[in-house]
Design an enzyme around this catalytic site. Structure first.
Site, PDB file in Angstrom:
ATOM      1  N   CYS B  37      -7.956   5.769   3.901  1.00 28.22           N
ATOM      2  CA  CYS B  37      -6.843   5.188   3.704  1.00 28.22           C
ATOM      3  C   CYS B  37      -5.561   6.064   3.107  1.00 28.22           C
ATOM      4  O   CYS B  37      -4.765   5.429   2.816  1.00 28.22           O
ATOM      5  CB  CYS B  37      -6.949   3.750   3.289  1.00 28.22           C
ATOM      6  SG  CYS B  37      -8.369   2.761   3.868  1.00 28.22           S
ATOM      7  N   CYS B 106      -0.160   0.264  -3.523  1.00 28.45           N
ATOM      8  CA  CYS B 106      -0.525   1.073  -4.850  1.00 28.45           C
ATOM      9  C   CYS B 106      -0.858   0.289  -5.832  1.00 28.45           C
ATOM     10  O   CYS B 106      -1.720   0.405  -6.783  1.00 28.45           O
ATOM     11  CB  CYS B 106       0.550   2.325  -4.689  1.00 28.45           C
ATOM     12  SG  CYS B 106       0.634   2.996  -3.580  1.00 28.45           S
TER      13      CYS B 106
END
Lengths: 403, 137
Positions: B37, B106
């Protein structure tokens, strides 16, 4: 040396100042419509277009009557694929292409599938080249077109075009190639290469954006495409629309310069590219993507394992390069080209494309080497994966949480 | 894409990069994300007898926002008690770093890393792991 340094010449190239000079008069002084037959303004424009068409044709070994001006390679790709499918649909409905083509080719094929085409997407080998036997095996009596690119935009590999066209012709199919990255960089000759249709574009070879061409063979065999743009019947009825005279003049000049300077330029750029590549390969766990022998002289696509491409580009902020990681878009998808070479997602995420160009200097390359090495080392110091690799942990055996 | 000054600052001068001894009983380690990812975070905390986090370290494989999110997380963790640390919310990170929508994941990853490190610490010390929140991604 000016920063940032432009090393993304596969995306676009700066226009050569000589091209700009050639174009300028055609904006306001010689502004005529090349289709105006009744006065000097039209004649001057037509003459300029004729001269440019000759220059474009000459670069690729074509006759000037075989050059259809378009708005760029995307339009040329669309015209070739859709135009051939429509023109030859009574002969068959099968098209063969490959998975690493530009989206303009892949998406045009997808569109044709909705209209009844059957499309085979050939895989590529780990070096990015197609398997010729697989190509031949895929051909049926319904195959009307083989569409394989000349040089790849992400990894720069050059497909065996001569062999591909020979196979297509042996089975009565036409051969179309998207040569956007190759024309002007390496010798491309439509006769020697057996090309029936070819798309290319000015802005990849130091010309202006917004102008390109489709080469359409006129004899042995005579190829026809159905127009996708209807109107005044320009470009021998294959592409209507008032000609972009300044753009075409620039395209012609760009082709002329490439024809005269390409050989020396390719030598210079491949030496610089090799210097860059060899220096970066001194970094542990770095790999070149794609076949290095059959490759455009100005491209190197390199993966730096255990660092992430976007993070890397941020550290290389003085270098304008392109990453195989598309995580700037919402998709988080790594490059489909790199993935089709069999690269794992993490290696695809870790790749950088360096694209050199006419105005790249050795000083810039030295700086790029230094900056890239510094960036990779900085990110590896931050990378848990690098630490695990150094400890001898097999990352493939870890069960990563999906997210 | 343009990064905020704070992201650039954390990216250029990351705080608390490093490794704590994961075998120590008072160290909790969280490893979240996946290489496929494009981001992996490892966040570690060292906890004293009063349940206070005395040290925090990270290493992150990922884009600038992922690195900044984890760097910021270590800054915030130091000096907090475990109970306070659990309350750090990903949206606090988004706000502090001015992350754009495509980079919210994030901050989520950083929050997950904090929770994973705390749980590792709790399990090592004979405590029940915290109930995992329903994944927000």
């Amino acid at each position: 040396m000016n920063l940032p340094i432009y090393l993304d010449n596969n995306a676009t190239t700066p226009m050569d100042p000589r091209v700009l000079d050639a174009m300028l008069p055609y904006f306001n002084q010689k502004f005529g419509n090349a289709a105006s037959r009744n006065h000097a303004f039209g004649w001057v424009a037509e003459e300029a277009v004729d001269y440019s068409r000759e220059q474009v044709a000459k670069l690729v070994g074509a006759n000037e009557k075989e050059i259809i001006f378009t708005s760029g390679a995307t339009e040329s790709d669309n015209l070739a694929l859709k135009g051939v499918f429509e023109m030859y649909k009574d002969k068959g409905n099968h098209i063969i292409t490959c998975v690493t083509e530009h989206k303009a080719v892949l998406d045009a094929c997808k569109h044709l599938e909705k209209l009844g085409a059957r499309v085979t997407y050939l895989p590529v080998k780990t070096d990015g080249l197609i398997d010729l036997q697989q190509l031949e095996d895929a051909i049926t009596d319904q195959t009307i077109l083989v569409a394989i690119m000349y040089g790849n935009n992400e990894i720069g590999v050059i497909q065996p075009v001569k062999e591909i066209s020979a196979i297509a012709h042996k089975h009565g199919a036409l051969f179309f190639t998207d040569a956007t990255q190759a024309v002007g960089k390496i010798p491309v000759n439509v006769i020697e290469d057996g090309i029936d249709l070819m798309a290319f574009s000015a802005h990849k070879m130091y010309g202006p954006k917004g102008v390109g061409a489709l080469y359409v063979r006129r004899k042995n065999p005579r190829v026809k495409v159905t127009a996708q743009m209807d109107g005044g019947g320009h470009e021998r009825g294959m592409r209507s629309g008032t000609l972009n005279v300044p753009g075409i003049v620039g395209f012609g000049k760009a082709c002329e310069l490439c024809r005269l300077e390409m050989a020396d330029e390719a030598k210079r750029l491949s030496a610089l590219r090799d210097k860059l590549q060899n220096s970066l390969l001194e970094l542990e766990e770095s790999y070149v993507n794609g076949n290095i022998e059959h490759r455009l002289p100005h491209v190197a696509n390199i993966s730096f394992k255990y660092v992430e491409g976007e993070g890397l580009m941020m550290a290389m902020k003085d270098l304008a390069v392109s990453s195989g990681s598309a995580c700037t878009s919402a998709s988080l998808e790594p490059s489909y080209v790199l993935k089709s070479l069999g690269l794992s997602d993490d290696l695809a995420h870790s790749s950088i494309r360096f694209g050199l160009g006419r105005f790249t200097t050795e000083e810039e390359i030295d700086y790029a080497i230094e900056q890239t090495k510094k960036a990779v080392n900085h990110l590896r110091d931050l990378s848990p994966l690098w630490e695990m690799f150094k400890e001898g942990i097999d990352l493939d055996k870890i069960e990563w949480a999906e997210h | 894409m343009a990064y905020s000054d704070k992201v650039i600052d954390h990216y250029t001068n990351p705080r608390n990069v490093g490794t704590l001894d994961k075998n120590k009983n008072n160290v909790g380690t969280g490893l979240v994300g996946a290489p496929e990812c494009g981001d992996v975070m490892r966040l570690q905390i060292e906890v004293d007898a009063n349940n206070t986090i005395t040290d925090a370290k990270f290493k992150t494989f990922g884009c600038g926002s992922a690195i900044a999110s984890s760097s910021l997380a270590t800054e915030w963790l130091k000096g907090k008690t475990i109970d306070e640390a659990v309350k750090i919310d990903n949206m606090d990170i988004v706000e502090e770093l001015a992350l754009p929508p495509v980079k919210i994941h994030c901050s989520v990853l950083a929050e997950d890393a904090i929770k994973a490190a705390i749980n590792d610490y709790r399990v090592k010390n004979g405590l029940e792991p915290l109930e995992a929140e329903k994944s927000h991604h």
